[in-house]
Design a protein around this motif. Structure first.
Motif, PDB file in Angstrom:
ATOM      1  N   MET A   1     -31.355 -20.146  44.909  1.00  0.00           N
ATOM      2  CA  MET A   1     -30.679 -18.941  44.421  1.00  0.00           C
ATOM      3  C   MET A   1     -31.455 -18.249  43.316  1.00  0.00           C
ATOM      4  O   MET A   1     -31.417 -17.022  43.178  1.00  0.00           O
ATOM      5  CB  MET A   1     -29.278 -19.278  43.917  1.00  0.00           C
ATOM      6  CG  MET A   1     -28.438 -18.027  43.667  1.00  0.00           C
ATOM      7  SD  MET A   1     -26.906 -18.345  42.762  1.00  0.00           S
ATOM      8  CE  MET A   1     -27.516 -18.632  41.101  1.00  0.00           C
ATOM      9  N   ILE A   2     -32.181 -19.006  42.516  1.00  0.00           N
ATOM     10  CA  ILE A   2     -32.896 -18.422  41.386  1.00  0.00           C
ATOM     11  C   ILE A   2     -33.870 -17.343  41.837  1.00  0.00           C
ATOM     12  O   ILE A   2     -34.111 -16.367  41.126  1.00  0.00           O
ATOM     13  CB  ILE A   2     -33.632 -19.524  40.580  1.00  0.00           C
ATOM     14  CG1 ILE A   2     -34.129 -18.960  39.250  1.00  0.00           C
ATOM     15  CG2 ILE A   2     -34.747 -20.134  41.387  1.00  0.00           C
ATOM     16  CD1 ILE A   2     -33.043 -18.564  38.285  1.00  0.00           C
ATOM     17  N   SER A   3     -34.414 -17.493  43.042  1.00  0.00           N
ATOM     18  CA  SER A   3     -35.410 -16.530  43.520  1.00  0.00           C
ATOM     19  C   SER A   3     -34.785 -15.265  44.099  1.00  0.00           C
ATOM     20  O   SER A   3     -35.490 -14.287  44.355  1.00  0.00           O
ATOM     21  CB  SER A   3     -36.322 -17.180  44.578  1.00  0.00           C
ATOM     22  OG  SER A   3     -35.578 -17.528  45.733  1.00  0.00           O
ATOM     23  N   VAL A   4     -33.462 -15.277  44.315  1.00  0.00           N
ATOM     24  CA  VAL A   4     -32.813 -14.109  44.922  1.00  0.00           C
ATOM     25  C   VAL A   4     -31.623 -13.621  44.091  1.00  0.00           C
ATOM     26  O   VAL A   4     -30.781 -12.879  44.589  1.00  0.00           O
ATOM     27  CB  VAL A   4     -32.350 -14.406  46.368  1.00  0.00           C
ATOM     28  CG1 VAL A   4     -33.538 -14.601  47.292  1.00  0.00           C
ATOM     29  CG2 VAL A   4     -31.417 -15.599  46.414  1.00  0.00           C
ATOM     30  N   GLN A   5     -31.563 -14.015  42.824  1.00  0.00           N
ATOM     31  CA  GLN A   5     -30.414 -13.628  42.017  1.00  0.00           C
ATOM     32  C   GLN A   5     -30.341 -12.110  41.837  1.00  0.00           C
ATOM     33  O   GLN A   5     -29.261 -11.525  41.850  1.00  0.00           O
ATOM     34  CB  GLN A   5     -30.473 -14.319  40.648  1.00  0.00           C
ATOM     35  CG  GLN A   5     -29.136 -14.284  39.912  1.00  0.00           C
ATOM     36  CD  GLN A   5     -28.988 -15.405  38.912  1.00  0.00           C
ATOM     37  OE1 GLN A   5     -29.800 -16.321  38.863  1.00  0.00           O
ATOM     38  NE2 GLN A   5     -27.950 -15.345  38.103  1.00  0.00           N
ATOM     39  N   ARG A   6     -31.485 -11.450  41.698  1.00  0.00           N
ATOM     40  CA  ARG A   6     -31.490  -9.988  41.572  1.00  0.00           C
ATOM     41  C   ARG A   6     -30.995  -9.341  42.861  1.00  0.00           C
ATOM     42  O   ARG A   6     -30.314  -8.319  42.828  1.00  0.00           O
ATOM     43  CB  ARG A   6     -32.890  -9.478  41.215  1.00  0.00           C
ATOM     44  CG  ARG A   6     -32.957  -7.955  41.042  1.00  0.00           C
ATOM     45  CD  ARG A   6     -34.240  -7.547  40.342  1.00  0.00           C
ATOM     46  NE  ARG A   6     -34.477  -6.124  40.401  1.00  0.00           N
ATOM     47  CZ  ARG A   6     -33.855  -5.227  39.641  1.00  0.00           C
ATOM     48  NH1 ARG A   6     -32.936  -5.630  38.773  1.00  0.00           N
ATOM     49  NH2 ARG A   6     -34.146  -3.944  39.733  1.00  0.00           N
ATOM     50  N   PHE A   7     -31.333  -9.940  43.999  1.00  0.00           N
ATOM     51  CA  PHE A   7     -30.832  -9.431  45.276  1.00  0.00           C
ATOM     52  C   PHE A   7     -29.307  -9.464  45.298  1.00  0.00           C
ATOM     53  O   PHE A   7     -28.649  -8.498  45.683  1.00  0.00           O
ATOM     54  CB  PHE A   7     -31.382 -10.275  46.429  1.00  0.00           C
ATOM     55  CG  PHE A   7     -30.608 -10.102  47.711  1.00  0.00           C
ATOM     56  CD1 PHE A   7     -30.845  -9.028  48.538  1.00  0.00           C
ATOM     57  CD2 PHE A   7     -29.606 -11.011  48.064  1.00  0.00           C
ATOM     58  CE1 PHE A   7     -30.104  -8.848  49.701  1.00  0.00           C
ATOM     59  CE2 PHE A   7     -28.876 -10.843  49.220  1.00  0.00           C
ATOM     60  CZ  PHE A   7     -29.129  -9.756  50.043  1.00  0.00           C
ATOM     61  N   LEU A   8     -28.734 -10.582  44.856  1.00  0.00           N
ATOM     62  CA  LEU A   8     -27.284 -10.762  44.907  1.00  0.00           C
ATOM     63  C   LEU A   8     -26.549  -9.856  43.930  1.00  0.00           C
ATOM     64  O   LEU A   8     -25.475  -9.340  44.236  1.00  0.00           O
ATOM     65  CB  LEU A   8     -26.928 -12.223  44.616  1.00  0.00           C
ATOM     66  CG  LEU A   8     -27.392 -13.255  45.650  1.00  0.00           C
ATOM     67  CD1 LEU A   8     -27.226 -14.666  45.093  1.00  0.00           C
ATOM     68  CD2 LEU A   8     -26.628 -13.111  46.951  1.00  0.00           C
ATOM     69  N   THR A   9     -27.131  -9.662  42.748  1.00  0.00           N
ATOM     70  CA  THR A   9     -26.418  -8.935  41.695  1.00  0.00           C
ATOM     71  C   THR A   9     -26.736  -7.443  41.663  1.00  0.00           C
ATOM     72  O   THR A   9     -25.967  -6.668  41.073  1.00  0.00           O
ATOM     73  CB  THR A   9     -26.732  -9.537  40.317  1.00  0.00           C
ATOM     74  OG1 THR A   9     -28.153  -9.485  40.090  1.00  0.00           O
ATOM     75  CG2 THR A   9     -26.264 -10.976  40.242  1.00  0.00           C
ATOM     76  N   TYR A  10     -27.853  -7.029  42.275  1.00  0.00           N
ATOM     77  CA  TYR A  10     -28.213  -5.601  42.232  1.00  0.00           C
ATOM     78  C   TYR A  10     -28.387  -4.980  43.613  1.00  0.00           C
ATOM     79  O   TYR A  10     -27.698  -4.020  43.970  1.00  0.00           O
ATOM     80  CB  TYR A  10     -29.490  -5.383  41.416  1.00  0.00           C
ATOM     81  CG  TYR A  10     -29.939  -3.932  41.460  1.00  0.00           C
ATOM     82  CD1 TYR A  10     -29.213  -2.938  40.804  1.00  0.00           C
ATOM     83  CD2 TYR A  10     -31.070  -3.557  42.184  1.00  0.00           C
ATOM     84  CE1 TYR A  10     -29.599  -1.606  40.864  1.00  0.00           C
ATOM     85  CE2 TYR A  10     -31.463  -2.224  42.255  1.00  0.00           C
ATOM     86  CZ  TYR A  10     -30.732  -1.253  41.593  1.00  0.00           C
ATOM     87  OH  TYR A  10     -31.106   0.059  41.664  1.00  0.00           O
ATOM     88  N   TYR A  11     -29.304  -5.527  44.408  1.00  0.00           N
ATOM     89  CA  TYR A  11     -29.643  -4.881  45.675  1.00  0.00           C
ATOM     90  C   TYR A  11     -28.484  -4.875  46.677  1.00  0.00           C
ATOM     91  O   TYR A  11     -28.261  -3.881  47.369  1.00  0.00           O
ATOM     92  CB  TYR A  11     -30.873  -5.536  46.310  1.00  0.00           C
ATOM     93  CG  TYR A  11     -32.164  -5.088  45.675  1.00  0.00           C
ATOM     94  CD1 TYR A  11     -32.702  -3.833  45.937  1.00  0.00           C
ATOM     95  CD2 TYR A  11     -32.844  -5.916  44.786  1.00  0.00           C
ATOM     96  CE1 TYR A  11     -33.878  -3.415  45.340  1.00  0.00           C
ATOM     97  CE2 TYR A  11     -34.020  -5.505  44.180  1.00  0.00           C
ATOM     98  CZ  TYR A  11     -34.534  -4.256  44.461  1.00  0.00           C
ATOM     99  OH  TYR A  11     -35.688  -3.837  43.861  1.00  0.00           O
ATOM    100  N   LEU A  12     -27.756  -5.983  46.759  1.00  0.00           N
ATOM    101  CA  LEU A  12     -26.647  -6.046  47.711  1.00  0.00           C
ATOM    102  C   LEU A  12     -25.539  -5.051  47.357  1.00  0.00           C
ATOM    103  O   LEU A  12     -25.108  -4.275  48.231  1.00  0.00           O
ATOM    104  CB  LEU A  12     -26.109  -7.472  47.800  1.00  0.00           C
ATOM    105  CG  LEU A  12     -24.958  -7.711  48.785  1.00  0.00           C
ATOM    106  CD1 LEU A  12     -25.365  -7.289  50.197  1.00  0.00           C
ATOM    107  CD2 LEU A  12     -24.533  -9.179  48.768  1.00  0.00           C
ATOM    108  N   PRO A  13     -25.056  -5.011  46.103  1.00  0.00           N
ATOM    109  CA  PRO A  13     -24.052  -3.983  45.773  1.00  0.00           C
ATOM    110  C   PRO A  13     -24.586  -2.565  45.956  1.00  0.00           C
ATOM    111  O   PRO A  13     -23.843  -1.678  46.400  1.00  0.00           O
ATOM    112  CB  PRO A  13     -23.734  -4.264  44.294  1.00  0.00           C
ATOM    113  CG  PRO A  13     -24.123  -5.681  44.080  1.00  0.00           C
ATOM    114  CD  PRO A  13     -25.296  -5.930  44.972  1.00  0.00           C
ATOM    115  N   ALA A  14     -25.867  -2.345  45.624  1.00  0.00           N
ATOM    116  CA  ALA A  14     -26.448  -1.009  45.785  1.00  0.00           C
ATOM    117  C   ALA A  14     -26.483  -0.602  47.252  1.00  0.00           C
ATOM    118  O   ALA A  14     -26.207   0.561  47.599  1.00  0.00           O
ATOM    119  CB  ALA A  14     -27.862  -0.983  45.198  1.00  0.00           C
TER     120      ALA A  14
END
Length: 208
Positions: free
Chosen positions: A125-138
């Motif tokens: 998860m550490i490598s995709v945390q930005r994906f989960l918190t920013y890119y997915l909602p965007a």
């Protein structure tokens, strides 16, 4: 989308409808004794409730070796990100433009792959945390907005074009994050390749 519906109790509704139709069919249609038909109907009801019940996070995954604090963090992040995935899925299904709908469906599919890989190995998860918190909602927000643009009688062409362009870039970003998760599994590949090449070269050079 389906997972959200079942979380809202649709599995009980579906099971009830099937059982309600099955019992009279067995009792009056093929003349089974009513108690037998009732037993079969109840078995079908509870079986469907369990079968259609939403799958819990980490269900069937061995997490016994993972630190509890880290597991709780991963569970929290995934739980908070799941509604965004469902927003994206729902918005994608409403897109009229076939090419854009295909692209947003790919976003949803890639996101589900990332979720599944995190469940299989929470350390990723550490490598995709930005994906989960920013890119997915965007992505969910932009897909919803694109759907609204499509509903306008005369949508702004520039907005449509820019939205389509950004959705395409989001697909690239999603793919990047999905691939990044697997880099740790490939950490020894370069060394293995060099060793194998060297071994083959040495063996061929020493052949009589």
């Amino acid at each position: 989308m389906t997972g959200q519906l079942f979380r809202n109790g649709l599995n009980w509704v579906v099971a009830g409808i099937v059982a309600a139709a099955l019992i009279p069919l067995l009792a009056f249609g093929i003349k089974l004794p009513f108690l037998v038909a009732l037993g079969v109907g109840l078995t079908a009801f509870f079986g469907l409730v369990l079968l259609l019940a939403p799958r819990g996070l980490f269900e069937g995954v061995d997490v016994s070796t993972l630190n509890k604090g880290k597991l709780d963090l991963v569970r929290k992040v995934l739980t908070e990100a799941t509604p965004e995935l469902e927003r994206l899925d729902a918005a994608s299904r409403r897109i009229r433009n076939p090419a854009i709908r295909k692209g947003t469906a790919e976003l949803t599919s890639t996101a589900r792959t990332i979720f599944a890989r995190i469940e299989q190995n929470p350390e990723r998860m550490i490598s995709v945390q930005r994906f989960l918190t920013y890119y997915l909602p965007a992505a969910a927000e932009l897909t919803e907005s694109y759907g609204v643009l499509e509903q306008q009688r005369s949508p702004d062409a520039g907005r449509l074009q820019q939205s389509e362009s950004v959705l395409g870039k989001l697909n690239e970003a999603f793919g990047h994050y999905a691939d990044t998760m697997l880099e740790s599994d490939l950490s020894g590949l370069d060394v293995d390749l060099r060793l194998i090449e060297r071994a083959v070269k040495d063996d061929l050079e020493t052949r009589p």
